[in-house]
Design a protein around this motif. Structure first.
Motif, PDB file in Angstrom:
ATOM      1  N   SER A 120      43.879 114.686  51.753  1.00 16.72           N
ATOM      2  CA  SER A 120      44.840 114.187  52.737  1.00 16.72           C
ATOM      3  C   SER A 120      44.248 112.972  53.446  1.00 16.72           C
ATOM      4  O   SER A 120      43.040 112.789  53.480  1.00 16.72           O
ATOM      5  CB  SER A 120      45.150 115.274  53.767  1.00 16.72           C
ATOM      6  N   GLY A 121      45.104 112.135  53.993  1.00 16.65           N
ATOM      7  CA  GLY A 121      44.626 110.970  54.730  1.00 16.65           C
ATOM      8  C   GLY A 121      43.731 111.410  55.872  1.00 16.65           C
ATOM      9  O   GLY A 121      43.806 112.551  56.335  1.00 16.65           O
ATOM     10  N   TYR A 122      42.891 110.508  56.343  1.00 13.05           N
ATOM     11  CA  TYR A 122      41.934 110.849  57.383  1.00 13.05           C
ATOM     12  C   TYR A 122      42.625 111.490  58.594  1.00 13.05           C
ATOM     13  O   TYR A 122      43.553 110.905  59.168  1.00 13.05           O
ATOM     14  CB  TYR A 122      41.168 109.596  57.812  1.00 13.05           C
ATOM     15  N   ASN A 123      42.201 112.707  58.928  1.00 14.05           N
ATOM     16  CA  ASN A 123      42.727 113.448  60.075  1.00 14.05           C
ATOM     17  C   ASN A 123      44.253 113.608  60.057  1.00 14.05           C
ATOM     18  O   ASN A 123      44.900 113.595  61.089  1.00 14.05           O
ATOM     19  CB  ASN A 123      42.273 112.778  61.377  1.00 14.05           C
ATOM     20  N   GLN A 124      44.814 113.754  58.874  1.00 19.47           N
ATOM     21  CA  GLN A 124      46.270 113.875  58.746  1.00 19.47           C
ATOM     22  C   GLN A 124      46.719 115.319  58.577  1.00 19.47           C
ATOM     23  O   GLN A 124      47.861 115.576  58.225  1.00 19.47           O
ATOM     24  CB  GLN A 124      46.749 113.087  57.511  1.00 19.47           C
ATOM     25  N   TYR A 125      45.806 116.268  58.765  1.00 13.86           N
ATOM     26  CA  TYR A 125      46.165 117.640  58.401  1.00 13.86           C
ATOM     27  C   TYR A 125      47.347 118.168  59.197  1.00 13.86           C
ATOM     28  O   TYR A 125      48.185 118.899  58.678  1.00 13.86           O
ATOM     29  CB  TYR A 125      44.946 118.569  58.524  1.00 13.86           C
ATOM     30  N   LYS A 126      47.450 117.767  60.488  1.00 12.05           N
ATOM     31  CA  LYS A 126      48.550 118.294  61.310  1.00 12.05           C
ATOM     32  C   LYS A 126      49.889 117.813  60.778  1.00 12.05           C
ATOM     33  O   LYS A 126      50.818 118.597  60.598  1.00 12.05           O
ATOM     34  CB  LYS A 126      48.404 117.808  62.754  1.00 12.05           C
ATOM     35  N   GLN A 127      49.957 116.496  60.547  1.00  8.53           N
ATOM     36  CA  GLN A 127      51.206 115.923  60.049  1.00  8.53           C
ATOM     37  C   GLN A 127      51.584 116.555  58.713  1.00  8.53           C
ATOM     38  O   GLN A 127      52.734 116.888  58.482  1.00  8.53           O
ATOM     39  CB  GLN A 127      51.077 114.402  59.858  1.00  8.53           C
ATOM     40  N   GLU A 128      50.566 116.707  57.835  1.00  8.43           N
ATOM     41  CA  GLU A 128      50.841 117.261  56.507  1.00  8.43           C
ATOM     42  C   GLU A 128      51.404 118.678  56.626  1.00  8.43           C
ATOM     43  O   GLU A 128      52.270 119.086  55.864  1.00  8.43           O
ATOM     44  CB  GLU A 128      49.566 117.289  55.670  1.00  8.43           C
ATOM     45  N   ILE A 129      50.894 119.434  57.596  1.00  7.12           N
ATOM     46  CA  ILE A 129      51.326 120.832  57.723  1.00  7.12           C
ATOM     47  C   ILE A 129      52.695 120.922  58.395  1.00  7.12           C
ATOM     48  O   ILE A 129      53.534 121.732  58.011  1.00  7.12           O
ATOM     49  CB  ILE A 129      50.267 121.653  58.510  1.00  7.12           C
ATOM     50  N   ILE A 130      52.930 120.060  59.377  1.00  7.60           N
ATOM     51  CA  ILE A 130      54.191 120.161  60.123  1.00  7.60           C
ATOM     52  C   ILE A 130      55.353 119.532  59.374  1.00  7.60           C
ATOM     53  O   ILE A 130      56.458 120.061  59.353  1.00  7.60           O
ATOM     54  CB  ILE A 130      54.033 119.518  61.523  1.00  7.60           C
ATOM     55  N   ASN A 131      55.078 118.410  58.719  1.00  5.85           N
ATOM     56  CA  ASN A 131      56.152 117.672  58.051  1.00  5.85           C
ATOM     57  C   ASN A 131      56.514 118.303  56.711  1.00  5.85           C
ATOM     58  O   ASN A 131      55.739 118.271  55.756  1.00  5.85           O
ATOM     59  CB  ASN A 131      55.684 116.227  57.840  1.00  5.85           C
ATOM     60  N   LYS A 132      57.703 118.855  56.647  1.00  8.41           N
ATOM     61  CA  LYS A 132      58.121 119.558  55.421  1.00  8.41           C
ATOM     62  C   LYS A 132      58.243 118.630  54.215  1.00  8.41           C
ATOM     63  O   LYS A 132      58.314 119.094  53.076  1.00  8.41           O
ATOM     64  CB  LYS A 132      59.474 120.253  55.669  1.00  8.41           C
ATOM     65  N   GLU A 133      58.313 117.334  54.478  1.00  4.40           N
ATOM     66  CA  GLU A 133      58.470 116.375  53.382  1.00  4.40           C
ATOM     67  C   GLU A 133      57.116 115.847  52.897  1.00  4.40           C
ATOM     68  O   GLU A 133      57.084 114.931  52.084  1.00  4.40           O
ATOM     69  CB  GLU A 133      59.282 115.156  53.859  1.00  4.40           C
ATOM     70  N   SER A 134      56.028 116.387  53.424  1.00 10.62           N
ATOM     71  CA  SER A 134      54.721 115.791  53.108  1.00 10.62           C
ATOM     72  C   SER A 134      54.352 116.002  51.642  1.00 10.62           C
ATOM     73  O   SER A 134      54.905 116.860  50.951  1.00 10.62           O
ATOM     74  CB  SER A 134      53.645 116.408  53.996  1.00 10.62           C
ATOM     75  N   LEU A 178      51.749 117.276  50.555  1.00  7.99           N
ATOM     76  CA  LEU A 178      51.223 118.639  50.431  1.00  7.99           C
ATOM     77  C   LEU A 178      52.310 119.599  49.959  1.00  7.99           C
ATOM     78  O   LEU A 178      52.119 120.371  49.018  1.00  7.99           O
ATOM     79  CB  LEU A 178      50.672 119.086  51.785  1.00  7.99           C
ATOM     80  N   TYR A 179      53.471 119.549  50.622  1.00  4.60           N
ATOM     81  CA  TYR A 179      54.522 120.510  50.274  1.00  4.60           C
ATOM     82  C   TYR A 179      55.233 120.151  48.985  1.00  4.60           C
ATOM     83  O   TYR A 179      55.732 121.020  48.287  1.00  4.60           O
ATOM     84  CB  TYR A 179      55.515 120.649  51.433  1.00  4.60           C
TER      85      TYR A 179
END
Lengths: 85, 560
Positions: free
Chosen positions: B34-48, B50-51
């Motif tokens: 994931s991008g640097y320190n992007q874990y929160k956005q990746e987890i919250i954003n359903k369109e990331s 990651l998902y």
């Protein structure tokens, strides 16, 4: 080419996955595509374990060409061998 | 297989090292970071990303200094700092729950928390109400508590690396300041290795059987010369080292690792010590098979492999004699032959540090594996004492429970596809995520076979994955555990699939046999079940005229 230069080229070759024949001592950061900030760190770490030296934090980003690598490593290895004597 | 690194510091170098090592064994691996320190956005954003990727494995790593930077140096009311730190941790734990929920088919690994620098409050640490280390400990307690509640979250004990290698060896302040990553070159290597160890445990890549010597291995001294009273095995002194060594091995036994003796000794003398010495932990009943004789140990091992019916690469051979170790590793290079330490005081630690028996979960089957093998031996005995094979089947009083896969079975079913080689018609390997996808897909069914008999519960011993086309059922995978080969349980499972196919109006059923080096036990499966070969290795049966093979000796319980 002396032994140090050859060793430095071998490290470059391993880190950036380029054969030694395709490297030149005149190369700078701009000549090697995968030499980005991550590549920089891998390069420094490889130099440190290969030559048993340690760069200062401020020196790390000054390694911007193959020639500069050789100069720094030469300097750092000279310093450490002087310490032994 | 996709692996996704999530975190609050630069993980690229770790991911790269990890990828290089893993690619050697698993070429089809893809590593994402994931991008640097992007874990929160990746987890919250359903369109990331990651998902949308739904990676099979996620490795989540948070650096406490980065996470708590503003709180650590804050000048505000000192006495509330620790509460604010705990609040921050809890906010993150909520994110972990969201992640686990949104990717319920993925396996999520979370590094436990630690400060990568020495205690920051020096002698005040633990002596002030604002101890960082106390905050670290509380954070880890909360994390552990959480992981136990979520089926797909496991903790990686990254903090243990500090104990093992030390702060100076693992971390590099320069990297922290210029690259936003605190790991040194050696740290990166050790962390990648640790990640791989956990993933192997998750995949069930482990040895199955431990082969043990007796003299100077399970006890000190030579039983044939020293006698039962004089061997070193006790609850103090060096004898305690052998006693502890046995206790460590007993722990492996309880997890389902099979134990075997391969010792050059007179059988009666050795057995007398094993069963009557007051400090013997491992008694004869704990060994699935024993070769105590004067034969060549390689020959013994060959017989052992045949008797318990597992591959050479599932064995670990422990022996104090370099000669025997050399013999085995030359003769059977697939067998893992570690060097036992010279000094027996190191024996217990040696077992604790062996990295080939790693578990993440202990399944019911693991706990009962040893009993199940012993029950199997009794069955074998019965088989030789009854002449008519049908009488033997009847005497077993088998009950098959067959139904569709439940969430609870998914790990075991995935494990069967990954590890069963003999009775496996197509040898297709599936991850937990893939099994989960089959389970929810409209056009697939996953069947599970559980077999009980008069000796006990064999657990889940069969599975079949079928694809439902409009007029036809296609068998994608059909697997039977080697524990129950030769008992017609496969027929019970096939008959069930056929009945389900007929019920849903299918006209045909087809399947493939993909030959491997190991699956000859099932090469006759389709033919013996009245399928017709229509091209090489491709078999079909017409359901309108299909003759079901009766197996009245197995009682069938449909479970759904």
């Amino acid at each position: 080419m002396n032994e140090l230069e050859q060793k430095v080229l071998t490290v470059f070759s391993k880190v950036f996955n380029i054969s030694v024949e395709n490297l030149s001592l005149t190369f700078t950061k701009d000549d090697i595509d995968s030499w980005d900030s991550l590549g920089q760190l891998q390069l420094i770490m490889s130099f440190e374990s290969e030559f048993d030296i340690k760069f200062k934090t401020q020196e790390i980003n000054q390694i911007t060409s193959i020639q500069k690598s050789i100069d720094y490593i030469k300097h750092l290895t000279d310093v450490s061998s002087n310490n032994v004597n | 297989m996709n692996i996704y690194f999530l975190g609050n510091y630069t993980q690229e170098l770790i991911a790269k090292e990890f990828e290089v090592i893993t690619k050697k064994e698993t070429p089809d691996i893809n590593v994402f970071v994931s991008g640097y320190n992007q874990y929160k956005q990746e987890i919250i954003n359903k369109e990331s990303l990651l998902y949308s990727l739904k990676p099979e494995i996620i490795i989540l790593s948070l650096d406490l200094f980065t996470l708590l930077d503003d709180l650590i140096y804050t000048e505000s009311k000192m006495d509330s700092r620790i509460d604010r730190i705990i609040d921050r941790i809890e906010e993150n734990i909520k994110l972990f729950i969201i992640l686990s929920d949104n990717l319920s088919g993925s396996q999520i690994f979370i590094d436990n928390f630690f400060f990568f620098r020495p205690a920051t409050m020096a002698t005040l640490e633990y002596n002030s109400s604002n101890s960082y280390l106390e905050a670290e400990e509380i954070s880890n307690l909360k994390l552990t508590e959480l992981a136990r509640k979520l089926h797909n979250v496991k903790i990686i004990d990254t903090k243990s690396l500090i104990k093992q290698f030390g702060i100076n060896n693992l971390f590099d302040e320069r990297m922290h300041y210029i690259a936003k990553s605190h790991w040194s070159l050696n740290g990166i290597k050790q962390l990648s290795k640790l990640y791989i160890r956990y993933i192997n445990a998750y995949k069930g890549k482990r040895k199955k059987c431990l082969i043990l010597d007796l003299d100077n291995t399970l006890w000190g001294g030579i039983i044939g010369e020293d006698g039962i009273e004089n061997i070193q095995l006790s609850n103090d002194g060096i004898g305690k080292a052998f006693y502890d060594f046995q206790r460590e091995i007993y722990k492996l036994y309880k997890r389902g690792i099979l134990l075997v003796l391969n010792s050059k000794n007179s059988k009666d003398i050795a057995l007398n010590a094993i069963d009557n010495h007051p400090y013997m932990i491992l008694r004869s009943k704990h060994f699935i098979c024993s070769k105590i004789n004067w034969n060549n140990k390689a020959q013994n091992l060959e017989e052992i492999a045949q008797e318990i019916n597992i591959g050479m690469d599932s064995f670990v051979f422990l022996d104090d004699s370099p000669f025997e170790r050399e013999l085995i590793s030359t003769r059977f290079p697939e067998v893992y032959v570690p060097e036992l330490p010279e000094d027996p005081s190191e024996y217990p630690n040696f077992i604790r540090k062996l990295e080939v028996f790693d578990f993440l979960d202990i399944t019911k089957d693991d706990l009962h594996r040893n009993e199940m093998y012993i029950e199997n031996k009794k069955r074998e005995y019965l088989k030789t004492s009854i002449n008519n094979i049908e009488d033997f089947y009847y005497s077993l009083k088998m009950i098959a429970s067959i139904g569709r896969v439940t969430d609870f079975d998914i790990p075991r079913i995935s494990q069967m596809t990954q590890k069963t080689n003999q009775f496996n018609l197509t040898t297709k390997r599936y991850t937990m995520t893939e099994i989960k996808n089959f389970q929810i897909a409209e056009n697939y069914d996953v069947y599970v076979l559980n077999l009980t008999d008069k000796f006990g519960d064999n657990g889940i011993v069969g599975t079949a994955i079928v694809k439902k086309e409009s007029k036809k059922t296609v068998i994608d995978s059909f697997i039977l555990s080697c524990r129950v080969i030769g008992r017609t349980a496969e027929t019970a499972l096939l008959n069930y699939i056929i009945r389900e196919a007929i019920k849903s109006g299918k006209r045909k059923i087809s399947g493939e046999f993909i030959e491997t080096k190991k699956n000859s036990p099932c090469n006759n499966f389709y033919k013996s079940h009245n399928f017709k070969q229509i091209r090489k290795n491709y078999w079909v049966a017409n359901l309108e005229t299909y003759k079901v093979k009766d197996i009245p000796w197995i009682k069938i319980n449909g479970t759904n």
